[in-house]
Design an enzyme around this catalytic site. Structure first.
Site, PDB file in Angstrom:
ATOM      1  N   HIS C 113       0.874  -1.181   0.000  1.00 44.80           N
ATOM      2  CA  HIS C 113       0.000   0.000   0.000  1.00 44.80           C
ATOM      3  C   HIS C 113       0.903   1.220   0.000  1.00 44.80           C
ATOM      4  O   HIS C 113       1.498   1.562   1.010  1.00 44.80           O
ATOM      5  CB  HIS C 113      -0.923  -0.031   1.212  1.00 44.80           C
ATOM      6  CG  HIS C 113      -1.801  -1.240   1.227  1.00 44.80           C
ATOM      7  ND1 HIS C 113      -3.081  -1.245   0.739  1.00 44.80           N
ATOM      8  CD2 HIS C 113      -1.563  -2.510   1.609  1.00 44.80           C
ATOM      9  CE1 HIS C 113      -3.600  -2.454   0.845  1.00 44.80           C
ATOM     10  NE2 HIS C 113      -2.698  -3.240   1.380  1.00 44.80           N
ATOM     11  N   ARG C 223      -7.484  -5.584   4.010  1.00 45.47           N
ATOM     12  CA  ARG C 223      -6.714  -6.368   4.969  1.00 45.47           C
ATOM     13  C   ARG C 223      -7.522  -6.825   6.187  1.00 45.47           C
ATOM     14  O   ARG C 223      -7.072  -7.728   6.893  1.00 45.47           O
ATOM     15  CB  ARG C 223      -5.485  -5.570   5.422  1.00 45.47           C
ATOM     16  CG  ARG C 223      -4.536  -5.208   4.286  1.00 45.47           C
ATOM     17  CD  ARG C 223      -4.043  -6.425   3.513  1.00 45.47           C
ATOM     18  NE  ARG C 223      -3.117  -6.051   2.445  1.00 45.47           N
ATOM     19  CZ  ARG C 223      -2.535  -6.926   1.642  1.00 45.47           C
ATOM     20  NH1 ARG C 223      -2.777  -8.226   1.747  1.00 45.47           N
ATOM     21  NH2 ARG C 223      -1.721  -6.518   0.685  1.00 45.47           N
TER      22      ARG C 223
END
Lengths: 302, 302, 302, 302
Positions: C113, C223
């Site tokens: 990310h 996530r």
């Protein structure tokens, strides 16, 4: 007509020439390369360069040594899987570079998408052309009464004529004064970086804009949408047609999962399950606000 | 030898095939395309695709309709001007896609550069190969005593042998157990996403890495530098050679203004002016800390 | 126990001290500030700093001069509207800074990310601690047979014991050699930047990670999801609890529209409409692949 | 006067209120919070929120558990080291949120800096105010004759008067028609998203702009520079004063290494070394182009 004869000749000369390359070649994009697609009254969008194709997405997803699978069907399945599960990095492996001519107020919306590379024509360095966007009467719309950022019915009669003549005359006068302020004929001549402030947001600018396919699709999802301002949507629609020719498998997956897809909230899922079970659900029993329910009902009926 | 015969055959097949394109073609990069440049004991870097060339930078800087100037000399001058004045957007108009095989500890440094697109081989999905970086004895260095993040003299004799055998044996044993844990022969077999945690940071991974030229040059400025860890510098140096062939005018400007350039602080400027005026300046009279003065003196003498 | 007494004392000292500020203060986050939430066997996540609250999102969306509306209800409605219509920029106006201690293999997933700021503990500069992740037997799972990147049943009996002892012993031996290679007792001592390559991916590292709320929510959507690896999900779940206390209105909207929401493809919409009309739809008549249908059926039934 | 009494009252109310926080507090920024610094004739910049201080940079660089060093001197030394060696991530750990009112042509330059979060006042949704930038006569400059993007002497006499009256009148007339087109008094009323295109680039807009300290310093290096357009520089200078109060150690290092520093090319280094050795260097013997030599001579003399 957005292009001068000289510009068109430069474009034709570039289109006439090919050279051998070892890179991935997308025939659908080669056919479009450099050609200007007219948008609005003086604008255009044209592809200047591209990197990759559908197979390159598959190749990157597999971190492979060669050109991915032989079977187009397998590529399509993997691309659909990647799109469905929001895998973004393989789509980032393709890149598109566009040359766009567009009114400044459209450019200001466009630039909010930050994950792209931009090189804009400099009005500090150069003089802008006398070109302004004046809407076609069919797109000259009233303020929407239900949507604060939307359009309502098309303007009619004298009101429409008055608006169009103001847009034309104010822009023309502003440009006359822009030229007169810049002139060094018998005077010092105002700095270009200052003179430009007199020009309206309808004036055309141009830029090179380069973006990866993932971020381009995100841009298209927002800007080729019914909620986008009609003028930027005209550009987005033209780019959609390019993308469909460039990476047809990705485009098909994008149409299915994004453009034609629907995002349901948890409350929406619950309502639909109740409706599937035969229950009649209303806004009052839905647990949604009026605005949400109106959007829900627009898709699913009451 | 980093490539299997099958992999080499796939690469050769791709290199053998060319197709016509209307896009900008950089001959220096075409000659390199797909070929693996060996780096470290099992790694490589190879160019998979590229977009643009020196002329494309000029073209973007001018937002032009055609292919920029005819004269290479003009292109070189403009590119030098853009580099000198930190204009970054024209360099962003070129793009490079690499396939890299590299040890995990190098990958962890590399990934800190966030302005790039990455697709890494997944050790959740697939099984990693039995390949580990073991330094050549010439690069097996002691901790530097002056620089907390640097290397000192090369290790010698028994100490070097002991280190190399530990690196080899621990990695080998870890991989043996990795395989044994994954095995479904007479047992359930551990999940791949868990088993991988037993492998050391010397294990090789691979990824597709795509970056624009501006951000690539920034990466090279930091990683093809004497302060970078030797192992990542080996990759950066190999990429430097690619870039020099791809965009030679940009590379020359980068060497002059960045790699060979020097950044002076205000205090450094003052000192140099005093030295030019004939004064002898020491650390005590420089207004710099000892560390700064040591760096200053390293370039300019005392 | 992840914290030493000294570290705990430093944290307690910071928590004990308050100072007046004119900034927006989120009480729910103040109560959590600096405190370490244990995750896995030696890890933690703790909030170090934050900027903004729910009202700051409203304030930014309105580009207002003061603190937004008085009525919490109006704020909730606007935040829900922004979330529903994918307006990302107002959520970018809040920021969170975390200190995280985590195994390297989790860090490698996390760092993908890219839209965040990271400062990691440097193993070139410093020596890592002797701390390794060893899964709790309840999370020691076999490879899934249906999902190439998933887990199946928990390992049992001797196999589980064998795996756990390998994970422990290999990590311990690797650390013993790491220390022995670094030692300068009677030898030169290997450079830290090289010695670290002997440590397995189960070793703990730590970093400061700063991210805006929009990108944090995107991270959490991916996530804190059933498809994420259990270990990173443990961190994401801990962060979810922080966010719920920090910006409760945003959290509620996120739960409704993202975590609890469902994305339907165009094909899925068509199927649901047919089902609402009373038709019985099967995979064969759905126009979906088997994989898509399995996911569709999982939500909506057959 | 850029603020209405209501707006000023809202600001005063926010400034009057403090609440306790456990976060890092920067007194120099607290004193400035919410207060509007006037810029140009109707614009301002004001800090709305901030995260971190000098100590937070040190804390992040060390990935520490507590508040960094006790000694300010150590913090200063580390911050100078980080700045000198281009370590960017610790500076990314501080964040600033500004509310800015600025002319559209300044906003268009500003937005090119993409690594920031922006929320702009929407002229699709709302009606813009009747406020336009008209330069002070002292800043009404002619086009530079040597620099294509620069300004020369101040305009004089009738030419200056003519320019100012055109800027005022064209803007006023454009706004009159903007209002008339929007009006629903006896007509449909044009959509706001269309009517705005009649307004010139001198009209004021406003936005919330949030950026980390590293990217803010990069912005200031380019925009608080003699080559920047005077109008955007006026904003950058106001922000510089805020930053100096917010993170004084970082500001001092930035002034020394960036604002007051000089970047030398390899050719420039060679020339300076020859000059230090007593040689007289001219453009002809320098190996630099005329443009480069002019810049070099401007700093070092001939």
């Amino acid at each position: 007509m957005p292009l001068s004869p000289d510009q068109q000749a430069e474009i034709d000369a570039q289109r006439a020439e090919t050279r051998p390359t070892r890179r991935a070649v997308a025939e659908g994009m080669e056919a479009r390369l450099y050609r200007a697609e007219p948008v609005l009254d003086h604008g255009f969008v044209r592809a200047i360069d591209y990197m990759g194709d559908d197979a390159a997405i598959v190749q990157a997803a597999r971190v492979s040594y060669g050109r991915g699978t032989k079977a187009v069907q397998n590529d399509a399945g993997l691309i659909r899987y990647l799109m469905r599960h929001w895998h973004s990095t393989p789509f980032e492996m393709c890149e598109l570079k566009l040359h766009v001519k567009l009114p400044v107020f459209v450019a200001r919306q466009w630039i909010r998408h930050r994950t792209a590379n931009v090189n804009e024509y400099s009005a500090r360095y150069s003089i802008l052309d006398r070109e302004f966007y004046v809407p076609d009467p069919a797109h000259l719309s009233a303020q929407s009464e239900v949507n604060a950022q939307g359009r309502g019915a098309v303007l009619e009669g004298e009101e429409a004529e008055r608006v169009l003549s103001w847009l034309r005359e104010d822009a023309g006068r502003a440009y006359d004064h822009y030229e007169a302020m810049l002139s060094t004929d018998g005077q010092q001549g105002l700095a270009r970086e200052l003179a430009r402030m007199n020009l309206p947001a309808s004036v055309y600018t141009q830029w090179y804009w380069k973006v990866d396919l993932h971020n381009l699709l995100h841009f298209l999802r927002l800007r080729a949408d019914a909620h986008a301002q009609w003028e930027i949507r005209a550009y987005a629609d033209a780019i959609c047609r390019m993308v469909a020719d460039w990476v047809p498998l990705t485009w098909a997956a994008f149409e299915d999962y994004r453009l034609g897809g629907v995002q349901l909230s948890a409350a929406g899922v619950t309502c639909l399950k109740r409706m599937l079970a035969g229950e009649r659900v209303t806004q009052e029993t839905s647990g949604m606000s009026k605005g949400e329910w109106r959007e829900f009902e627009g898709v699913w009926g009451g």
